[in-house]
Design a protein around this motif. Structure first.
Motif, PDB file in Angstrom:
ATOM      1  N   ASP A 162      -4.610   5.719   1.235  1.00 20.14           N
ATOM      2  CA  ASP A 162      -6.044   5.475   1.136  1.00 20.14           C
ATOM      3  C   ASP A 162      -6.757   5.520   2.472  1.00 20.14           C
ATOM      4  OD1 ASP A 162      -6.102   5.064  -1.689  1.00 20.14           O
ATOM      5  OD2 ASP A 162      -5.139   3.127  -1.365  1.00 20.14           O
ATOM      6  N   HIS A 163      -6.012   5.821   3.523  1.00 23.54           N
ATOM      7  CA  HIS A 163      -6.620   5.940   4.852  1.00 23.54           C
ATOM      8  C   HIS A 163      -7.466   7.210   4.927  1.00 23.54           C
ATOM      9  CE1 HIS A 163      -6.973   5.877   9.201  1.00 23.54           C
ATOM     10  NE2 HIS A 163      -6.520   7.112   9.229  1.00 23.54           N
ATOM     11  N   GLU A 164      -8.632   7.097   5.505  1.00 22.33           N
ATOM     12  CA  GLU A 164      -9.514   8.251   5.697  1.00 22.33           C
ATOM     13  C   GLU A 164      -9.205   8.852   7.057  1.00 22.33           C
ATOM     14  OE1 GLU A 164     -11.997  10.987   4.284  1.00 22.33           O
ATOM     15  OE2 GLU A 164     -11.582   9.128   3.195  1.00 22.33           O
ATOM     16  N   ASP A 167       0.828  -1.203   0.000  1.00 25.10           N
ATOM     17  CA  ASP A 167       0.000   0.000   0.000  1.00 25.10           C
ATOM     18  C   ASP A 167       0.865   1.256   0.000  1.00 25.10           C
ATOM     19  OD1 ASP A 167      -2.338  -1.547   0.260  1.00 25.10           O
ATOM     20  OD2 ASP A 167      -2.091  -1.646   2.432  1.00 25.10           O
ATOM     21  N   VAL A 209      -6.869  -1.133  -1.731  1.00 21.69           N
ATOM     22  CA  VAL A 209      -7.474   0.088  -1.188  1.00 21.69           C
ATOM     23  C   VAL A 209      -7.994  -0.194   0.199  1.00 21.69           C
ATOM     24  CG1 VAL A 209      -9.197   1.852  -1.561  1.00 21.69           C
ATOM     25  CG2 VAL A 209      -8.138   0.768  -3.519  1.00 21.69           C
ATOM     26  N   THR A 210      -7.151   0.019   1.144  1.00 20.39           N
ATOM     27  CA  THR A 210      -7.538  -0.130   2.540  1.00 20.39           C
ATOM     28  C   THR A 210      -6.422   0.426   3.394  1.00 20.39           C
ATOM     29  OG1 THR A 210      -8.287  -1.647   4.236  1.00 20.39           O
ATOM     30  CG2 THR A 210      -6.559  -2.436   2.807  1.00 20.39           C
ATOM     31  N   SER A 211      -6.674   0.598   4.657  1.00 21.82           N
ATOM     32  CA  SER A 211      -5.689   1.313   5.449  1.00 21.82           C
ATOM     33  C   SER A 211      -5.233   0.630   6.694  1.00 21.82           C
ATOM     34  CB  SER A 211      -6.270   2.680   5.839  1.00 21.82           C
ATOM     35  OG  SER A 211      -7.397   2.500   6.660  1.00 21.82           O
TER      36      SER A 211
END
Length: 294
Positions: free
Chosen positions: A237-239, A161, A287-289
């Motif tokens: 991609d972390h919010e 990532d 897509v992930t965090s």
């Protein structure tokens, strides 16, 4: 034809090198060579072509490799099903930080469907131990992130990532489309406690010695940035929570999601876990965090 001998054969066939196969099997080379020679005698055919250029499979060896893999896989499934029926099958999984990664969710569902009788124990750890207790013998397998000391471990990458700098939303650098590590050279970074794996610490410090507040968990990382303007590292991609933002770092190596286990552990539940994890994360799209700081 014993299962142990077939495992020896598969190791040599996959490595195509007796020395490497012996290391993989945690044995010396002479008994391995004798076992393969005895297997060839029993079968009445050569399994390997041995020459100064190396080792290659014969046509007979190629056939046996397919059959041996299938047989060993079936034997592993038998062991697991018998242990599950006896109520003795269990697996302890170490997970780093926050375990809400969609890949991990898919993995949990798929593993449960494959092994409904296996009791899975989860040990979630903070950011100070990237092996999640593996080196300490507290877990059977770790679902985590690299890099860390891999001595005595087998590590399999599931996904990589891209990472970025976690900054206060009002930070002057927060308006940039991207950053380089040099842009953050004079800033304070969060640090992990003394004794944390140096490879792990170095990665999340951008490869340089840093000064800043010491943190142990994901929330502490975020709060260090929010309250002190510290530089944090997270996934692109972390919010981020309110008050924080993420700016991509274009010269930072990606963060690798991995599974790791002790290289000497032959537990079939671990091999199955790796297979299921590989399939689960292949569908995650990158897509992930989580799990990751902060």
């Amino acid at each position: 034809m014993e299962l142990r001998t077939l495992r020896y054969f598969v190791a040599v066939a996959e490595e195509l090198h007796f020395g490497r196969a012996a290391v993989r099997l945690h044995m010396s080379q002479p008994p391995l060579s004798r076992a393969i020679k005895q297997l060839e005698t029993e079968l009445g055919a050569a399994l390997f072509c041995r020459s100064s250029a190396g080792v290659t499979l014969t046509p007979v060896g190629a056939v046996l490799l397919d059959e041996a893999r299938a047989l060993l896989d079936h034997a592993d499934r038998v062991r697991v099903r018998v242990a599950a029926a006896a109520g003795t099958a269990s697996l302890t999984v170490g997970i780093l930080g926050d375990s809400t990664d969609p890949g991990a969710t898919r993995l949990a569902g798929a593993y449960y469907r494959r092994h409904p009788g296996v009791e899975v124990h989860i040990r979630e750890t903070d950011l100070t131990d990237p092996t999640c207790g593996l080196h300490a013998g507290l877990v059977d397998i770790a679902l985590t992130r690299g890099p860390f000391d891999e001595t005595g471990l087998t590590v399999h990458e599931l996904r990589a990532d891209p990472v970025g700098a976690l900054l206060r939303a009002d930070d002057p650098l927060a308006r940039r489309d991207s950053l380089k590590l040099a842009d953050l050279a004079d800033r304070r970074w969060f640090l992990f406690p003394e004794g944390t794996d140096p490879l792990w610490q170095s990665y999340w410090s951008g490869g340089e010695p840093r000064e800043g507040p010491v943190v142990r968990g994901v929330q502490e990382c975020r709060q260090a940035v929010l309250w002190n303007g510290t530089v944090g590292m997270t996934l692109v991609d972390h919010e981020p929570p309110d008050g924080l933002t993420v700016v991509p770092l274009i010269d930072m190596a990606p963060s690798r999601v991995v599974v790791a286990w002790n290289e000497a552990d032959t537990n079939p539940l671990i091999r199955s876990f790796v297979e299921v994890a590989t399939a689960a994360y292949r569908g995650s799209g990158g897509v992930t965090s989580r799990p990751a700081p902060p």
